[in-house]
Design a protein around this motif. Structure first.
Motif, PDB file in Angstrom:
ATOM      1  N   ARG A  81       3.323 -19.791 -16.450  1.00  0.00           N
ATOM      2  CA  ARG A  81       4.376 -18.796 -16.260  1.00  0.00           C
ATOM      3  C   ARG A  81       4.308 -17.734 -17.356  1.00  0.00           C
ATOM      4  O   ARG A  81       4.368 -16.538 -17.073  1.00  0.00           O
ATOM      5  CB  ARG A  81       5.738 -19.469 -16.260  1.00  0.00           C
ATOM      6  CG  ARG A  81       6.869 -18.536 -15.988  1.00  0.00           C
ATOM      7  CD  ARG A  81       8.212 -19.282 -15.941  1.00  0.00           C
ATOM      8  NE  ARG A  81       9.256 -18.340 -15.711  1.00  0.00           N
ATOM      9  CZ  ARG A  81       9.749 -17.523 -16.644  1.00  0.00           C
ATOM     10  NH1 ARG A  81       9.296 -17.578 -17.874  1.00  0.00           N
ATOM     11  NH2 ARG A  81      10.696 -16.672 -16.360  1.00  0.00           N
ATOM     12  N   LEU A  85       3.537 -13.751 -16.751  1.00  0.00           N
ATOM     13  CA  LEU A  85       4.493 -12.745 -17.212  1.00  0.00           C
ATOM     14  C   LEU A  85       3.830 -11.739 -18.148  1.00  0.00           C
ATOM     15  O   LEU A  85       4.022 -10.526 -18.019  1.00  0.00           O
ATOM     16  CB  LEU A  85       5.671 -13.416 -17.931  1.00  0.00           C
ATOM     17  CG  LEU A  85       6.663 -14.156 -17.056  1.00  0.00           C
ATOM     18  CD1 LEU A  85       7.683 -14.900 -17.916  1.00  0.00           C
ATOM     19  CD2 LEU A  85       7.365 -13.214 -16.100  1.00  0.00           C
ATOM     20  N   TRP A  89       3.478  -7.694 -17.549  1.00  0.00           N
ATOM     21  CA  TRP A  89       3.989  -6.697 -18.488  1.00  0.00           C
ATOM     22  C   TRP A  89       2.872  -5.781 -18.974  1.00  0.00           C
ATOM     23  O   TRP A  89       3.087  -4.585 -19.142  1.00  0.00           O
ATOM     24  CB  TRP A  89       4.666  -7.377 -19.670  1.00  0.00           C
ATOM     25  CG  TRP A  89       5.856  -8.197 -19.281  1.00  0.00           C
ATOM     26  CD1 TRP A  89       6.647  -8.057 -18.174  1.00  0.00           C
ATOM     27  CD2 TRP A  89       6.379  -9.308 -19.988  1.00  0.00           C
ATOM     28  NE1 TRP A  89       7.623  -9.001 -18.164  1.00  0.00           N
ATOM     29  CE2 TRP A  89       7.493  -9.791 -19.271  1.00  0.00           C
ATOM     30  CE3 TRP A  89       6.025  -9.958 -21.161  1.00  0.00           C
ATOM     31  CZ2 TRP A  89       8.248 -10.875 -19.698  1.00  0.00           C
ATOM     32  CZ3 TRP A  89       6.781 -11.027 -21.591  1.00  0.00           C
ATOM     33  CH2 TRP A  89       7.880 -11.480 -20.862  1.00  0.00           C
ATOM     34  N   PHE A 126      10.246  -9.124 -13.759  1.00  0.00           N
ATOM     35  CA  PHE A 126       9.580 -10.265 -14.382  1.00  0.00           C
ATOM     36  C   PHE A 126      10.311 -10.620 -15.676  1.00  0.00           C
ATOM     37  O   PHE A 126       9.843 -10.316 -16.759  1.00  0.00           O
ATOM     38  CB  PHE A 126       8.111  -9.930 -14.694  1.00  0.00           C
ATOM     39  CG  PHE A 126       7.272  -9.648 -13.500  1.00  0.00           C
ATOM     40  CD1 PHE A 126       6.601 -10.672 -12.852  1.00  0.00           C
ATOM     41  CD2 PHE A 126       7.120  -8.365 -13.018  1.00  0.00           C
ATOM     42  CE1 PHE A 126       5.824 -10.412 -11.741  1.00  0.00           C
ATOM     43  CE2 PHE A 126       6.341  -8.097 -11.911  1.00  0.00           C
ATOM     44  CZ  PHE A 126       5.688  -9.122 -11.264  1.00  0.00           C
TER      45      PHE A 126
END
Length: 132
Positions: A81, A85, A89, A126
């Motif tokens: 995860r 993420l 980004w 997110f």
């Protein structure tokens, strides 16, 4: 390796802040360099090519974020995860940074500001903390 409780969320927050501050500082430096005098814009042909490439970057980033969003759904592994993420980004940061390059070469901040808003939207889509 052990981490303190909540350490993952704090680390992700620092990563997000670092990504955003790099983009904001690039825009601020560009602003002040352009206001200092002696700056000339890039040739129109170069700017036209960059605008075309900007559209490609935006489309690619949107496609990548949609793909990453689908991959993130249902992920239970914390390390995976965090990785997804961070990639999401970074993809959104690329849009803002490329807009910053266009701003630097043209003195037109619209693509840069749009990229910053794109990045902030990605931060909301997110989130660093897992939804419960």
């Amino acid at each position: 390796m052990t981490t303190r409780p909540g350490g993952d969320a704090a680390t992700l927050a620092v990563i997000r802040i670092a990504l955003l501050m790099g983009v904001i500082m690039f825009g601020a430096v560009t602003y002040f360099l352009h206001r200092g005098g002696g700056w000339t814009p890039a040739p129109r042909e170069t700017l036209a090519l960059l605008r075309t490439f900007l559209v490609v970057v935006w489309a690619g980033a949107l496609a990548a974020l949609l793909f990453l969003r689908s991959r993130l759904t249902g992920v239970t592994d914390a390390a995976r995860r965090r990785t997804l993420l961070t990639i999401a980004w970074a993809v959104s940061e690329s849009v803002a940074l490329f807009g910053g390059v266009y701003y630097f070469l043209s003195d037109d901040p619209r693509w840069f500001l749009s990229g910053v808003f794109f990045m902030l939207a990605a931060f909301m889509i997110f989130p660093g903390r897992a939804r419960r």
